[in-house]
Write a protein that holds these residues in place. Structure first.
Motif, short mmCIF file in Angstrom:
data_model
loop_
_atom_site.label_atom_id
_atom_site.label_comp_id
_atom_site.label_asym_id
_atom_site.label_seq_id
_atom_site.Cartn_x
_atom_site.Cartn_y
_atom_site.Cartn_z
N ALA A 165 -34.87 9.03 -21.78
CA ALA A 165 -35.12 10.18 -22.65
C ALA A 165 -36.55 10.69 -22.51
CB ALA A 165 -34.84 9.81 -24.10
N ASP A 166 -36.71 12.00 -22.72
CA ASP A 166 -38.04 12.59 -22.74
C ASP A 166 -38.80 12.19 -24.00
OD1 ASP A 166 -37.70 14.29 -20.32
OD2 ASP A 166 -36.18 15.29 -21.55
N ARG A 167 -38.06 12.07 -25.10
CA ARG A 167 -38.68 11.73 -26.38
C ARG A 167 -37.92 10.56 -27.02
NH1 ARG A 167 -40.18 17.69 -29.02
NH2 ARG A 167 -41.38 18.44 -27.21
N PRO A 168 -38.22 9.34 -26.59
CA PRO A 168 -37.53 8.18 -27.16
C PRO A 168 -38.14 7.78 -28.50
CG PRO A 168 -39.04 7.50 -25.43
CD PRO A 168 -39.11 9.00 -25.49
N ALA A 169 -37.30 7.24 -29.36
CA ALA A 169 -37.75 6.74 -30.66
C ALA A 169 -37.10 5.40 -30.94
CB ALA A 169 -37.41 7.74 -31.77
N VAL A 170 -37.90 4.43 -31.30
CA VAL A 170 -37.41 3.11 -31.69
C VAL A 170 -37.21 3.11 -33.20
CG1 VAL A 170 -38.01 0.67 -31.86
CG2 VAL A 170 -38.41 1.92 -29.72
N VAL A 171 -36.00 2.80 -33.61
CA VAL A 171 -35.63 2.80 -35.03
C VAL A 171 -35.42 1.36 -35.49
CG1 VAL A 171 -33.95 3.61 -36.72
CG2 VAL A 171 -34.49 5.04 -34.73
N ASN A 172 -36.16 0.94 -36.51
CA ASN A 172 -35.98 -0.41 -37.06
C ASN A 172 -36.03 -1.48 -35.96
OD1 ASN A 172 -35.43 0.98 -39.48
ND2 ASN A 172 -33.24 1.02 -39.06
N GLY A 173 -36.92 -1.30 -35.02
CA GLY A 173 -36.97 -2.19 -33.87
C GLY A 173 -37.53 -3.57 -34.20
N ASP A 174 -37.14 -4.55 -33.39
CA ASP A 174 -37.73 -5.88 -33.55
C ASP A 174 -39.14 -5.87 -32.96
OD1 ASP A 174 -37.50 -6.08 -30.76
OD2 ASP A 174 -35.82 -7.45 -30.82
N GLN A 175 -39.83 -7.00 -33.07
CA GLN A 175 -41.24 -7.06 -32.68
C GLN A 175 -41.42 -6.72 -31.20
OE1 GLN A 175 -43.09 -10.80 -33.60
NE2 GLN A 175 -45.14 -10.12 -33.01
N HIS A 176 -40.52 -7.23 -30.36
CA HIS A 176 -40.63 -7.00 -28.92
C HIS A 176 -40.48 -5.52 -28.59
CE1 HIS A 176 -39.15 -8.16 -24.60
NE2 HIS A 176 -40.27 -7.47 -24.59
N ARG A 225 -46.11 2.38 -24.89
CA ARG A 225 -45.69 3.57 -24.16
C ARG A 225 -45.83 4.86 -24.97
NH1 ARG A 225 -40.35 1.50 -20.74
NH2 ARG A 225 -41.21 -0.51 -20.10
N GLY A 226 -46.29 4.73 -26.19
CA GLY A 226 -46.50 5.91 -27.02
C GLY A 226 -45.22 6.52 -27.55
N TRP A 227 -44.18 5.71 -27.71
CA TRP A 227 -42.92 6.20 -28.24
C TRP A 227 -43.00 6.30 -29.77
CZ3 TRP A 227 -39.04 2.55 -25.25
CH2 TRP A 227 -39.08 2.87 -23.87
N GLU A 228 -42.15 7.13 -30.32
CA GLU A 228 -42.08 7.27 -31.77
C GLU A 228 -41.49 5.99 -32.39
OE1 GLU A 228 -40.50 10.50 -35.13
OE2 GLU A 228 -39.71 10.58 -33.07
N LEU A 229 -42.08 5.55 -33.49
CA LEU A 229 -41.58 4.38 -34.23
C LEU A 229 -41.08 4.86 -35.60
CD1 LEU A 229 -44.26 1.65 -33.44
CD2 LEU A 229 -41.80 1.46 -33.01
N ARG A 252 -40.78 -2.96 -30.62
CA ARG A 252 -41.87 -2.19 -31.24
C ARG A 252 -43.13 -2.24 -30.38
NH1 ARG A 252 -41.03 -0.76 -36.66
NH2 ARG A 252 -43.27 -0.56 -36.96
N LEU A 253 -43.39 -3.40 -29.79
CA LEU A 253 -44.56 -3.54 -28.92
C LEU A 253 -44.43 -2.64 -27.70
CD1 LEU A 253 -47.23 -4.92 -28.23
CD2 LEU A 253 -45.90 -6.78 -27.18
N ILE A 254 -43.24 -2.61 -27.10
CA ILE A 254 -43.01 -1.73 -25.96
C ILE A 254 -43.24 -0.27 -26.37
CG2 ILE A 254 -41.22 -0.82 -24.40
CD1 ILE A 254 -40.01 -3.65 -24.35
N ALA A 255 -42.72 0.09 -27.53
CA ALA A 255 -42.87 1.47 -28.02
C ALA A 255 -44.35 1.82 -28.20
CB ALA A 255 -42.10 1.64 -29.33
N GLN A 256 -45.10 0.89 -28.77
CA GLN A 256 -46.52 1.14 -28.99
C GLN A 256 -47.26 1.29 -27.67
OE1 GLN A 256 -47.39 -2.29 -31.38
NE2 GLN A 256 -46.86 -1.27 -33.31
#
Length: 215
Positions: A189-200, A208-212, A202-206
């Motif tokens: 996706a161009d704009r991925p968002a992690v919803v209620n993600g686990d620690q692992h 890569r600059g993804w929305e949390l 969430r770390l990937i999202a942070q």
């Protein structure tokens, strides 16, 4: 065309639809209580990204073997009304409605069987849904699946096949998921968002600059 892709379990709803369906079947004496323990053992592997999806689907489809789709549908609708709609995240509804208001094409894609995913999507007001495809023989479910599982990399494969069939070419895509199993879909996706993600995740999202999002 702009596309919004939503995972189902633990993303749109506060639970796992396949697990809740088995509980529903047991409550209605359409499956043995033993199936719940077997399913829990398999689900523990899912959260570690190493589920045997073939074994899982064989187990969870066993109770509807020999059912005709038209006979099962009213039972599924009752299940969705009773057990699924009450646990839809309000924020998830808001995000679905936002995308629809923008004129985006919304699709729900899940590693749950299509006999559940499609009715759930319909009752959420979402036209398009992709789930694991069920096989049948002479109009009766036979307890088997067909095609590529909409699981892990298979979710992206099924999505791309669907886009090709629909002759859609998104200029911008959004994706929402809680699961590390959906990493290929989020990366697509161009704009991925992690919803209620686990620690692992969430770390990937942070990193890569993804929305949390916490729903």
């Amino acid at each position: 065309m702009k596309l919004a892709i939503f995972d189902l379990d633990e993303t749109l709803i506060a639970g796992d639809s396949a697990s809740l369906w088995l509980e529903f079947m047991v409550q209605h004496k359409l499956a043995s209580a033993e199936i719940l323990l077997q399913e829990q053992n398999l689900m523990s592997a899912y959260y570690q990204g190493r589920m045997d999806m073939s074994a899982y689907m064989a187990l969870t489809l066993a109770p509807i073997r020999y059912w005709q789709p038209q006979d099962l549908a009213p039972l599924v609708d009752k299940f969705v009304q009773q057990d699924i709609l009450p646990i839809v995240y309000p924020d998830a509804r808001d995000r679905l409605h936002w995308h629809q208001a923008q004129g985006h094409t919304v699709v729900i894609i899940s590693a749950t069987g299509e006999h559940l995913v499609k009715p759930i999507a319909r009752m959420l007001g979402v036209e398009h849904a992709i789930g694991i495809m069920l096989d049948s023989c002479e109009g009766v479910y036979n307890g088997r699946t067909r095609g590529v599982y909409s699981y892990q990399e298979g979710k992206l494969t099924r999505l791309q096949d669907w886009l090709h069939q629909q002759q859609l070419n998104p200029e911008l895509s959004y994706a929402y998921s809680d699961s590390l199993n959906d990493l290929p879909l989020l990366e697509y996706a161009d704009r991925p968002a992690v919803v209620n993600g686990d620690q692992h995740l969430r770390l990937i999202a942070q990193q890569r600059g993804w929305e949390l999002l916490d729903w």
